[in-house]
Design a protein around this motif. Sequence first.
Motif, PDB file in Angstrom:
ATOM      1  N   GLY A  19       1.373  -6.618   6.759  1.00 29.93           N
ATOM      2  CA  GLY A  19       0.310  -5.765   7.267  1.00 29.93           C
ATOM      3  C   GLY A  19       0.827  -4.405   7.695  1.00 29.93           C
ATOM      4  N   VAL A  20       1.963  -4.396   8.360  1.00 28.78           N
ATOM      5  CA  VAL A  20       2.574  -3.137   8.791  1.00 28.78           C
ATOM      6  C   VAL A  20       2.921  -2.270   7.587  1.00 28.78           C
ATOM      7  CG1 VAL A  20       4.601  -2.120   9.905  1.00 28.78           C
ATOM      8  CG2 VAL A  20       3.445  -4.068  10.971  1.00 28.78           C
ATOM      9  N   SER A  21       3.371  -2.896   6.502  1.00 25.83           N
ATOM     10  CA  SER A  21       3.728  -2.126   5.307  1.00 25.83           C
ATOM     11  C   SER A  21       2.498  -1.442   4.703  1.00 25.83           C
ATOM     12  CB  SER A  21       4.382  -3.031   4.262  1.00 25.83           C
ATOM     13  OG  SER A  21       3.441  -3.898   3.640  1.00 25.83           O
ATOM     14  N   ALA A  22       1.342  -2.074   4.808  1.00 27.75           N
ATOM     15  CA  ALA A  22       0.114  -1.470   4.286  1.00 27.75           C
ATOM     16  C   ALA A  22      -0.280  -0.246   5.093  1.00 27.75           C
ATOM     17  CB  ALA A  22      -1.019  -2.493   4.294  1.00 27.75           C
ATOM     18  N   LEU A  23      -0.228  -0.360   6.415  1.00 27.19           N
ATOM     19  CA  LEU A  23      -0.583   0.777   7.261  1.00 27.19           C
ATOM     20  C   LEU A  23       0.463   1.886   7.140  1.00 27.19           C
ATOM     21  CD1 LEU A  23      -2.547   2.036   9.172  1.00 27.19           C
ATOM     22  CD2 LEU A  23      -1.569   0.701  11.057  1.00 27.19           C
ATOM     23  N   ALA A  24       1.708   1.505   6.959  1.00 30.62           N
ATOM     24  CA  ALA A  24       2.764   2.503   6.765  1.00 30.62           C
ATOM     25  C   ALA A  24       2.549   3.278   5.466  1.00 30.62           C
ATOM     26  CB  ALA A  24       4.125   1.823   6.761  1.00 30.62           C
ATOM     27  N   LEU A  25       2.027   2.597   4.444  1.00 31.94           N
ATOM     28  CA  LEU A  25       1.741   3.268   3.175  1.00 31.94           C
ATOM     29  C   LEU A  25       0.760   4.405   3.388  1.00 31.94           C
ATOM     30  CD1 LEU A  25       2.045   3.096  -0.021  1.00 31.94           C
ATOM     31  CD2 LEU A  25      -0.136   1.846   0.062  1.00 31.94           C
ATOM     32  N   TRP A  26      -0.358   4.108   4.057  1.00 37.07           N
ATOM     33  CA  TRP A  26      -1.358   5.140   4.330  1.00 37.07           C
ATOM     34  C   TRP A  26      -0.776   6.245   5.218  1.00 37.07           C
ATOM     35  CZ3 TRP A  26      -7.091   3.447   5.474  1.00 37.07           C
ATOM     36  CH2 TRP A  26      -7.683   2.991   4.279  1.00 37.07           C
ATOM     37  N   GLN A  69      -3.265  -6.954  17.275  1.00 38.38           N
ATOM     38  CA  GLN A  69      -3.151  -8.421  17.287  1.00 38.38           C
ATOM     39  C   GLN A  69      -3.257  -8.955  18.707  1.00 38.38           C
ATOM     40  OE1 GLN A  69      -3.214 -10.406  14.746  1.00 38.38           O
ATOM     41  NE2 GLN A  69      -2.964 -12.284  15.936  1.00 38.38           N
ATOM     42  N   SER A  70      -2.659  -8.251  19.648  1.00 41.94           N
ATOM     43  CA  SER A  70      -2.724  -8.680  21.045  1.00 41.94           C
ATOM     44  C   SER A  70      -4.162  -8.643  21.556  1.00 41.94           C
ATOM     45  CB  SER A  70      -1.839  -7.760  21.893  1.00 41.94           C
ATOM     46  OG  SER A  70      -1.919  -8.114  23.260  1.00 41.94           O
ATOM     47  N   ALA A  71      -4.915  -7.614  21.159  1.00 38.85           N
ATOM     48  CA  ALA A  71      -6.306  -7.481  21.601  1.00 38.85           C
ATOM     49  C   ALA A  71      -7.182  -8.576  20.995  1.00 38.85           C
ATOM     50  CB  ALA A  71      -6.846  -6.116  21.211  1.00 38.85           C
ATOM     51  N   LYS A 126       3.655  -0.150  13.202  1.00 43.80           N
ATOM     52  CA  LYS A 126       4.052  -1.425  13.798  1.00 43.80           C
ATOM     53  C   LYS A 126       3.465  -1.600  15.195  1.00 43.80           C
ATOM     54  CE  LYS A 126       8.133  -4.220  14.918  1.00 43.80           C
ATOM     55  NZ  LYS A 126       9.631  -4.273  14.877  1.00 43.80           N
ATOM     56  N   ASP A 127       3.552  -0.573  16.030  1.00 39.78           N
ATOM     57  CA  ASP A 127       3.024  -0.665  17.391  1.00 39.78           C
ATOM     58  C   ASP A 127       1.501  -0.752  17.395  1.00 39.78           C
ATOM     59  OD1 ASP A 127       5.569  -0.579  18.386  1.00 39.78           O
ATOM     60  OD2 ASP A 127       5.504   1.549  18.947  1.00 39.78           O
ATOM     61  N   ALA A 128       0.859  -0.019  16.490  1.00 38.02           N
ATOM     62  CA  ALA A 128      -0.603  -0.023  16.432  1.00 38.02           C
ATOM     63  C   ALA A 128      -1.126  -1.410  16.074  1.00 38.02           C
ATOM     64  CB  ALA A 128      -1.090   1.006  15.417  1.00 38.02           C
ATOM     65  N   LEU A 129      -0.491  -2.060  15.095  1.00 40.28           N
ATOM     66  CA  LEU A 129      -0.952  -3.383  14.683  1.00 40.28           C
ATOM     67  C   LEU A 129      -0.541  -4.456  15.677  1.00 40.28           C
ATOM     68  CD1 LEU A 129      -0.455  -3.152  10.820  1.00 40.28           C
ATOM     69  CD2 LEU A 129      -2.628  -3.340  12.066  1.00 40.28           C
TER      70      LEU A 129
END
Length: 415
Positions: free
Chosen positions: A227-234, A411-413, A404-407
């Motif tokens: 998931g982090v890799s997907a957001l990092a792509l954008w 997940q915590s929320a 990474k921190d955003a996701l």
Amino acid sequence: MNSTSRHRRLTAAALTALALAGTVTACGSGSGGGGSNAADSGTYTVWDPYPQFDKTSAWAKLLDQCGTEAGVKIKRTAFDTSDLSNKALLAAQQDNSADVLIVDNPVVSTLAEAGVLTTTDDNKLDTTKVDPNLLAAGQTDGKTYGTPIGANTLALYYNKAVLKKAGVDIASIKDWATLTAALAKVDKAGKKGITFSAIGTEEGSFQFLPWFWGSGAQLTRLDSAEGVSALALWSDWLKKGYAPNSVINNTQTTSWQEFASGDYAFAENGTWQLANAKKAGFDYGLLPIPGAKGGSAAAPTGGEFVTVPVQSDTDRYATSQKLVTCLTNTENLYDTDTTLSYVAPTTEVQDKQVAANAELKPWVDAVKAAKGRTSDDLGTKYPKISEQMWKAVQSALSGAQSPKDALAAAQSAVK
């Protein structure tokens, strides 16, 4: 259940429903009301999210035709999609539900959990011809609540002239690495790369999901490495200038307007832009959204389900079933889905659509690979997950947090 417990469940579900934004192709607003408890028992109410179609439209005429065939009159009310789920919940509280309710597919699980909808076991709807991946959006806890009227999904539109100028062969784009390499070439050639919608609403989640799922990530674990890799792509695309900062506020409409300027190589958008694509004034093509390591990513399904709400007078179900069956038979599905620019939910009608318009073939393939947002038995968990997802996307793209921190926060929320 007794009326008090039913009221509590409906109230809780209403709060959940408020987290759901309108469908990705929502249109203008409508008004009206009145459920099935009409004095005239020969009148059946239909609520739909198509206020763009007035009483002279082919859709309204089809409803009347189906009513005539069932021996009843139709009272139709059109609502804006964002209002319809809450109106349906309120009507159920008042025991005044419509006989037939057509709703955006992620809302089905919310209404089902609230006890608003009958199952296909109750209403005897035949869903055997419907593609399983599309029907899954209306299933929860092993039960099916209605049938899809059609589906739309996402793919990449591309500008052939821009790619030619940049020396990009569309056949070379097979995964994220080759797509990013193509964007680099486009940027070097003085053109713009890709535009999409990352707005902080359900639209943003809808557009991010193909990349999220294409990474191999699951919605039950937003902060996975995939998931982090997907957001990092954008995020990397924005940093490198391959995508504009405007994506943070773009709706799918404004994103399309950017692509229609002729300056962009790619735009992530849906079937509903086909008519606009033909008006754009340049040659375009369609490419399935690639997975991280190749193949086509699963894109989310848009589109509505035709459902039969719970009635105190259960004798009404037989006629409601006739109405839904009429609306979703092969001949009527073809006409309706052509009007809505949807891909039909059955192979039989899909084949008919492609025979009439070969340009729909990539969209049929995309829909067959698509996935319901509430699939994997997520049901009413999806709205909360989606809200945290779009917040994470906004945070990462704005530079407020790393992907990474955003996701991780998302997940915590959710937990």
